[in-house]
Design an enzyme around this catalytic site. Sequence first.
Site, PDB file in Angstrom:
ATOM      1  CB  ALA A   1      -7.230  -2.548 -22.118  1.00 18.19           C
TER       2      ALA A   1
ATOM      3  CD  GLU B   1     -16.689  -6.851 -13.773  1.00 13.76           C
ATOM      4  OE1 GLU B   1     -17.664  -6.338 -14.394  1.00 13.76           O
ATOM      5  OE2 GLU B   1     -15.624  -6.285 -13.584  1.00 13.76           O
TER       6      GLU B   1
END
Length: 492
Positions: free
Chosen positions: A188, A262
């Site tokens: 990220a 996920e």
Amino acid sequence: MNLAGIDTLAKAPLADGDVFLGGRWLPAADGRTYPVYDPATGEPVRWVSDAGAEDARAALAAAEEAAAGWRATSPRRRSEILHDTFRLMIEHRDTLAGLIVRENGKARRDALAEVGYAAEFFRWFAEEAVRIGSSFGDAPGGGFRHVVRRHPVGVTAFVTPWNFPAAMATRKIAPALAAGCPVLLKPAPETPLTALAVAALLAAAGLPDGLLNVLPTDRAPEVVSAWLGDERVRKFSFTGSTATGKVLLGQAAANVVNVTMELGGNAPFVVCADADVDAAVSGAMDAKMRGGGEVCIAANRFYVHEAVAAEFTAKFGAAMAAVRTGPGAQEGVTLGPMINRAAVDKIRSLVEDALDRGARIAAQGTAPRGPGFYHPATVLTDVPDDARILHEEVFGPVAPLTTFTDEDEMAARANATVHGLAAYVYSRDVGRALRLAERLEAGMVGVNRGLLSDPAAPFGGVKQSGLGREGGREGIEAFLETQYIALDWPTP
């Protein structure tokens, strides 16, 4: 960067860059950088290299070049490197936790817990690396034999979220390497430092060059599209929002890439009439407040039986009001800042919507005014079914409580969502709890337990909460292809 370099990741930029590509630390090909912020202050921690499409293609070339050698490496040797990485992560636990606090903001106790959890993936999959099985047997009709082999799927590409910058990376990296696959990782943009530190530790443990390539970037579409648009990438794993997951699934479909997803959650937390209320409160604090509530499996909706609602609300409210909020590095803080201003704004919007619809604040802690991105621990009661907070993932320290008397009606309400990642049930009657657990449409259910995650267990959801499983024996299966060989070896 050498091993000692992980201690400087949160300080001045490295002279040779932050893109880990082919075993070397390099600047982005076009020289771009971007800032990583400290959520406790809103100020930059440091600037990092901002990888682009050219870097993505170079990383893919490095991974492909390393693939054959790693595939031929013995499972025992792969296992030894993963075991050594586990040991190094534990040795450098304090440094890694400090990085997580600086770039993610979570309280230090949560950061330390994350490092321990993240390291366990290396230990678990080190043990699984030597257990990849094949089979040999007679064809039922006779005349020949069956040989079934398991092979590495090939080059893998990962996109990980900011909420668990260590664990979400190791949960993907460890099984891929154990199975014999090279790795491309895009962490990220908010939390690249921890992933870079993990790369340094793997290199120190002896991982050959090119098998792990880490590209920090603030221009994710360029990097990910370069990977998913190349037929050499055979496995893609993403952890993040359902909306983004759907877009990436579409891109992966073009080359029929094997995917694991996920995605978002909306976990119900059910407290039955016969529940041990004190245990339920303790479990609720674990399920709601771990990582400041910025967790995909965090309890998002509380369904409390009317018979115990007053007691549970009072005790849970007291526990939430006592939460100490502040910079994650401060002693005694158990709730750090949210990741950024947008996260706080979303939480406030959901709370205000619930209040406008008739909910009330039953308990609330305190939070610093700033700088930093804080929201106090909050309990809402009398939350109506049409409140947004019961249908959207709050991803923060707010617990909306509703009551029920009829189990069937409650189960229907709990299942009335497109998500199905996690759920929680508290009851002294284990039979009732298990029956309820089986009725709840969730990939994982905690029965009288507020903490679910375990590297040795399969992690994943149903419905729009994802595809496939990570962790457990299932975790390594995601990185293996099955090959059947019909052997002309007649039976006697």
